[in-house]
Design an enzyme around this catalytic site. Structure first.
Site, PDB file in Angstrom:
ATOM      1  CB  SER A 188      -0.830   0.017   1.359  1.00 17.37           C
ATOM      2  OG  SER A 188      -1.719   1.204   1.493  1.00 17.37           O
ATOM      3  CE1 TYR A 222      -4.139  -1.477   5.780  1.00 18.47           C
ATOM      4  CE2 TYR A 222      -3.637   0.846   5.270  1.00 18.47           C
ATOM      5  CZ  TYR A 222      -3.853  -0.665   4.778  1.00 18.47           C
ATOM      6  OH  TYR A 222      -3.773  -0.933   3.339  1.00 18.47           O
TER       7      TYR A 222
END
Length: 262
Positions: A146, A159
């Site tokens: 990501s 995260y």
């Protein structure tokens, strides 16, 4: 020059929806044999039917919870028993939960779930498949990272930490497998409209929709296209990292929305 699947076996985790489903479809269209796994059996069966319509034969599909060692081992054993080999592993299973700041209000259960799924899950799958990927003589590990693995932001500390970990693991694997017939790649998306934000906001679809209001995010198919492209380069070509963002996104916090003034 693109190299089609040519009977190569690809595993896709988290294949019941979103990027995982789209990747399975892309691989099927490119001629790969597929082994797909996910926790949600009903949704996984729908993907099986979709892939069968594309290829004329059903892929191997089985329950897979990457947070469970027993589930991972059963899944991997089933794939090897069925196909006898594995060429590509797409570590797609992962999630974001909440936007808690790191303080006394934070939900530690969410933290543990993200760490166990995004980091330990990827490690569990990779550990058990590396020997088979090496043995294939034409192996490839594609980790779904990501942009959150390149920049941290408030409310996403844990995260982001998991995706920084994916980036570190990918780099370490590239060194550890140097000289062996296994490519190591990372596909790192920015804003993609899937179930991602619905899961992050614990089922609040209205709040999730606001994330993408006024802009055009990437789709699961956009990311799948990049994954299939990466997997179909000649074997001597390794795409280390591919970062994809919509044209309306500059970074984690700066996006252009229609009707929003500079």
């Amino acid at each position: 020059m693109a190299i089609k699947g040519q009977g190569r076996v690809a595993i896709v985790t988290g294949a019941s929806s979103g990027i995982g489903r789209a990747t399975a479809v892309g691989f099927a269209e490119a001629g790969f044999q597929l082994a797909i796994g996910a926790r949600r059996a009903e949704k996984l069966q729908a993907v099986v039917e979709e892939l069968t319509n594309i290829t004329g034969h059903a892929p191997l599909a089985a329950p897979l919870d990457v947070t469970s060692t027993e589930s991972v081992e059963a899944f991997v054993s089933g794939v090897i028993e069925h196909y006898g080999k594995v060429n590509v592993l797409v570590n797609n299973a992962g999630k974001a939960l909440g936007v808690d700041y790191i303080d006394e209000r934070a939900n530690e259960d969410d933290w543990e779930t993200m760490l166990d799924t995004n980091v330990m899950g990827l490690l569990r799958m990779t550990k058990r498949l590396v020997p088979h990927l090496v043995e294939s003589g034409d192996g490839h590990i594609i980790n779904i990272g990501s942009t959150a693995g390149h920049e941290a932001y408030a409310g996403g500390g844990v995260y982001c930490a998991t995706k920084f970990a994916v980036r570190a693991i990918t780099g370490a694997l590239r060194q550890e497998l140097l000289g062996k017939p296994v490519r190591i790649s990372s596909i790192d998306p920015g804003m993609v409209e899937t179930e991602f934000s619905v899961v992050r906001y614990h089922g609040d679809s209205e709040r999730a929709a606001q994330v993408y209001e006024g802009l055009r995010p990437l789709t699961a198919e956009d990311i799948a296209d990049a994954i299939v492209y990466t997997a179909t380069r000649p074997h001597h070509v390794n795409i280390d990292t591919m970062i994809l963002k919509p044209i309306d996104q500059a970074d984690a916090k700066r996006v252009a929305r229609k009707g929003q003034e500079d």
